[in-house]
Enzyme design. Structure first.
Site, PDB file in Angstrom:
ATOM      1  N   ASN A   7     -25.838 -28.978 -60.789  1.00 41.51           N
ATOM      2  CA  ASN A   7     -25.744 -27.628 -61.341  1.00 41.51           C
ATOM      3  C   ASN A   7     -24.376 -27.456 -62.013  1.00 41.51           C
ATOM      4  OD1 ASN A   7     -25.511 -24.900 -61.824  1.00 41.51           O
ATOM      5  ND2 ASN A   7     -26.192 -24.252 -59.790  1.00 41.51           N
ATOM      6  N   CYS A  25     -24.204 -18.459 -63.516  1.00 39.42           N
ATOM      7  CA  CYS A  25     -25.204 -19.388 -64.051  1.00 39.42           C
ATOM      8  C   CYS A  25     -26.018 -18.784 -65.199  1.00 39.42           C
ATOM      9  CB  CYS A  25     -26.129 -19.858 -62.936  1.00 39.42           C
ATOM     10  SG  CYS A  25     -25.226 -20.763 -61.676  1.00 39.42           S
ATOM     11  N   HIS A  32     -32.535 -22.849 -65.832  1.00 42.49           N
ATOM     12  CA  HIS A  32     -31.244 -23.176 -65.216  1.00 42.49           C
ATOM     13  C   HIS A  32     -31.470 -24.256 -64.164  1.00 42.49           C
ATOM     14  CE1 HIS A  32     -27.440 -23.003 -63.319  1.00 42.49           C
ATOM     15  NE2 HIS A  32     -27.887 -22.430 -62.225  1.00 42.49           N
TER      16      HIS A  32
HETATM   17  O1  UT7 Z   1     -26.971 -21.652 -59.488  1.00 44.06           O
HETATM   18  C1  UT7 Z   1     -27.032 -20.377 -58.928  1.00 44.06           C
HETATM   19  C2  UT7 Z   1     -28.156 -20.196 -58.090  1.00 44.06           C
HETATM   20  N1  UT7 Z   1     -28.091 -21.064 -56.934  1.00 44.06           N
HETATM   21  C3  UT7 Z   1     -29.183 -21.487 -56.415  1.00 44.06           C
HETATM   22  O2  UT7 Z   1     -30.211 -21.200 -56.949  1.00 44.06           O
HETATM   23  C4  UT7 Z   1     -29.148 -22.269 -55.112  1.00 44.06           C
HETATM   24  C5  UT7 Z   1     -30.214 -21.748 -54.204  1.00 44.06           C
HETATM   25  N2  UT7 Z   1     -30.302 -22.419 -52.941  1.00 44.06           N
HETATM   26  C6  UT7 Z   1     -30.675 -23.705 -52.753  1.00 44.06           C
HETATM   27  O3  UT7 Z   1     -30.824 -24.447 -53.700  1.00 44.06           O
HETATM   28  C7  UT7 Z   1     -30.957 -24.182 -51.372  1.00 44.06           C
HETATM   29  O4  UT7 Z   1     -31.019 -23.076 -50.499  1.00 44.06           O
HETATM   30  C8  UT7 Z   1     -29.917 -25.215 -50.805  1.00 44.06           C
HETATM   31  C9  UT7 Z   1     -30.059 -26.535 -51.542  1.00 44.06           C
HETATM   32  C10 UT7 Z   1     -28.514 -24.671 -50.968  1.00 44.06           C
HETATM   33  C11 UT7 Z   1     -30.208 -25.483 -49.336  1.00 44.06           C
HETATM   34  O5  UT7 Z   1     -31.543 -25.945 -49.169  1.00 44.06           O
HETATM   35  P1  UT7 Z   1     -32.488 -25.269 -48.079  1.00 44.06           P
HETATM   36  O6  UT7 Z   1     -33.760 -25.997 -48.112  1.00 44.06           O
HETATM   37  O7  UT7 Z   1     -32.526 -23.786 -48.344  1.00 44.06           O
HETATM   38  O8  UT7 Z   1     -31.748 -25.604 -46.723  1.00 44.06           O
HETATM   39  P2  UT7 Z   1     -31.231 -24.597 -45.617  1.00 44.06           P
HETATM   40  O9  UT7 Z   1     -30.022 -23.884 -46.050  1.00 44.06           O
HETATM   41  O10 UT7 Z   1     -32.405 -23.803 -45.120  1.00 44.06           O
HETATM   42  O11 UT7 Z   1     -30.824 -25.638 -44.476  1.00 44.06           O
HETATM   43  C12 UT7 Z   1     -31.798 -26.480 -43.825  1.00 44.06           C
HETATM   44  C13 UT7 Z   1     -31.051 -27.420 -42.899  1.00 44.06           C
HETATM   45  C14 UT7 Z   1     -29.985 -26.715 -42.040  1.00 44.06           C
HETATM   46  O12 UT7 Z   1     -29.967 -27.341 -40.772  1.00 44.06           O
HETATM   47  P3  UT7 Z   1     -30.742 -26.657 -39.527  1.00 44.06           P
HETATM   48  O13 UT7 Z   1     -30.119 -25.302 -39.360  1.00 44.06           O
HETATM   49  O14 UT7 Z   1     -32.188 -26.593 -39.921  1.00 44.06           O
HETATM   50  O15 UT7 Z   1     -30.460 -27.615 -38.413  1.00 44.06           O
HETATM   51  C15 UT7 Z   1     -28.701 -27.033 -42.769  1.00 44.06           C
HETATM   52  O16 UT7 Z   1     -27.587 -27.033 -41.900  1.00 44.06           O
HETATM   53  O17 UT7 Z   1     -30.346 -28.418 -43.669  1.00 44.06           O
HETATM   54  C16 UT7 Z   1     -28.968 -28.444 -43.274  1.00 44.06           C
HETATM   55  N3  UT7 Z   1     -28.161 -28.806 -44.412  1.00 44.06           N
HETATM   56  C17 UT7 Z   1     -27.903 -30.073 -44.754  1.00 44.06           C
HETATM   57  N4  UT7 Z   1     -28.245 -31.249 -44.197  1.00 44.06           N
HETATM   58  C18 UT7 Z   1     -27.828 -32.371 -44.793  1.00 44.06           C
HETATM   59  C19 UT7 Z   1     -27.599 -27.980 -45.333  1.00 44.06           C
HETATM   60  N5  UT7 Z   1     -26.950 -28.703 -46.261  1.00 44.06           N
HETATM   61  C20 UT7 Z   1     -27.124 -30.006 -45.923  1.00 44.06           C
HETATM   62  C21 UT7 Z   1     -26.705 -31.203 -46.504  1.00 44.06           C
HETATM   63  N6  UT7 Z   1     -27.077 -32.369 -45.908  1.00 44.06           N
HETATM   64  N7  UT7 Z   1     -25.978 -31.261 -47.622  1.00 44.06           N
END
Ligand code: UT7
Length: 328
Positions: free
Chosen positions: A286, A116, A256
């Site tokens: 992204n 990225c 980004h």
């Molecule tokens: O481009 C390069 C750099 N990349 C980035 O900067 C990406 C960085 N990361 C992120 O943007 C975020 O961490 C994500 C968007 C990938 C995830 O968001 P988050 O708020 O960090 O969610 P999380 O991984 O902490 O997950 C929270 C909950 C989990 O469920 P439990 O364990 O709380 O029951 C996940 O399983 O959300 C669940 N979950 C989803 N639910 C519905 C994860 N993905 C999804 C989804 N739909 N697509």
């Protein structure tokens, strides 16, 4: 010392026509529109369809449009640098495929692999060739066909990414505009938090790597989120302090586009109001190396000569940084 700087004198982009909405993804994985919009700010993304179409298909369109806009003939291009992690092939590089498709037979080209942050890195490499006088017309292309390496059974990644291409022309300027300062960094200890495991020399393709879905991008979202915020805030603040840029004098922050929550946290920590922040993530997701030039392209009408602009990115590697320029 000369007072020649490398200025961005033209910008163009390309987005595939096919739109994949959050509602489309609801039919593929266990997710929902509300979760995706509130956690990422994304509503839809573009996907390049059609057999035999790769990153060069989009790169060709972006570069052709850039040449038309700038009135430059293909053979006036000295150097084309292509930032991508989804090149047409592992080798040869996509820069030269694009050069060939567009009809550039002069000069040379190569790819940069910095995920990225690829466009930011490539921009700063190109800057050196312009500033030293070695090249006059340098094209920096950021392009990724993320749909080729996204696992559409993994809800944690497939909602994030889209396809697209953006290109800028770098030329010598002597009017005080152009790229002024950069803070570029990398840290290989982050390499396994966001990566494509198989397909390289460590884990070449086997029936097992395919069955294990190891040719797709995978990431530890929370870990990357925290690193992205602190990395971009640090780089932006360094560049602002070093160049005495204030919140008032800054015209635009171009971050980004990985997650709207990352973007707004970076802006808030750097004390920059959101009306000065370019945001395209809602419609395009992204697009990896393409996010920064696509932002510049989408906001082109609002840019004025001498606008103070900071570009910032964070990505796999880890790679990150910030670049300060005055719009040419
Ligand atoms: O481009 C390069 C750099 N990349 C980035 O900067 C990406 C960085 N990361 C992120 O943007 C975020 O961490 C994500 C968007 C990938 C995830 O968001 P988050 O708020 O960090 O969610 P999380 O991984 O902490 O997950 C929270 C909950 C989990 O469920 P439990 O364990 O709380 O029951 C996940 O399983 O959300 C669940 N979950 C989803 N639910 C519905 C994860 N993905 C999804 C989804 N739909 N697509």
């Amino acid at each position: 010392m000369t007072n020649i700087s490398a200025g961005i004198t033209a910008v163009h982009g390309y987005l595939p026509e096919h739109v994949v909405t959050n509602h489309d993804l609801e039919k593929m994985v266990d997710t929902n529109d509300e979760w995706i919009r509130s956690r990422t700010g994304i509503s839809e993304r573009r996907v390049l369809q059609g057999e035999g179409k790769g990153a060069s298909t989009m790169g060709e369109q972006a570069v052709k449009g850039l040449l038309e806009k700038s009135g430059l003939q293909p053979d006036q291009v000295d150097l084309l640098i292509c930032a991508t992690v989804t090149g047409d092939y592992v080798f040869p590089d996509t820069a030269n495929i694009v050069r060939h498709k567009v009809g550039i037979t002069s000069g040379w080209g190569f790819d940069v692999n910095a995920a990225c942050s690829g466009f930011l890195y490539a921009l700063n490499i190109g800057r050196q060739f312009v500033q030293t006088g070695a090249c006059k017309n340098v094209i920096i292309l950021g392009v990724d066909k993320m749909s080729a390496i996204v696992d559409y059974t993994d809800r944690t990644t497939c909602i994030l990414f889209g396809d697209g291409a953006g290109a800028v022309l770098l030329q010598p300027v002597e009017d005080g505009t152009g790229i002024i300062d950069s803070e570029l960094l990398s840290d290989g200890s982050g390499s396994e938090f966001l990566f494509q495991k198989a397909g390289g020399s460590k884990y070449p393709a086997t029936a097992e790597t395919v069955a294990n879905r190891e040719h797709f991008a995978q990431q530890d979202g929370r870990t990357v989120f925290k690193a992205a915020v602190s990395g971009m805030v640090g780089a932006v603040q360094t560049v602002m302090e070093r160049n005495a840029i204030t919140q008032d004098s800054l015209a635009w922050l171009v971050p980004h586009q990985a997650n709207l929550r990352i973007i707004s946290t970076v802006a808030s920590m750097a004390d920059i109001s959101m009306d000065k922040v370019m945001v395209t993530i809602e419609k395009y997701g992204n697009t990896t190396a393409a996010t920064l030039p696509l932002c510049l392209w989408q906001y082109e009408d609002q840019l004025r000569k001498n606008d103070q602009i900071i570009l910032t990115a964070f990505g796999g590697g880890y790679t990150w940084g910030a670049t300060y320029l005055k719009w040419s």
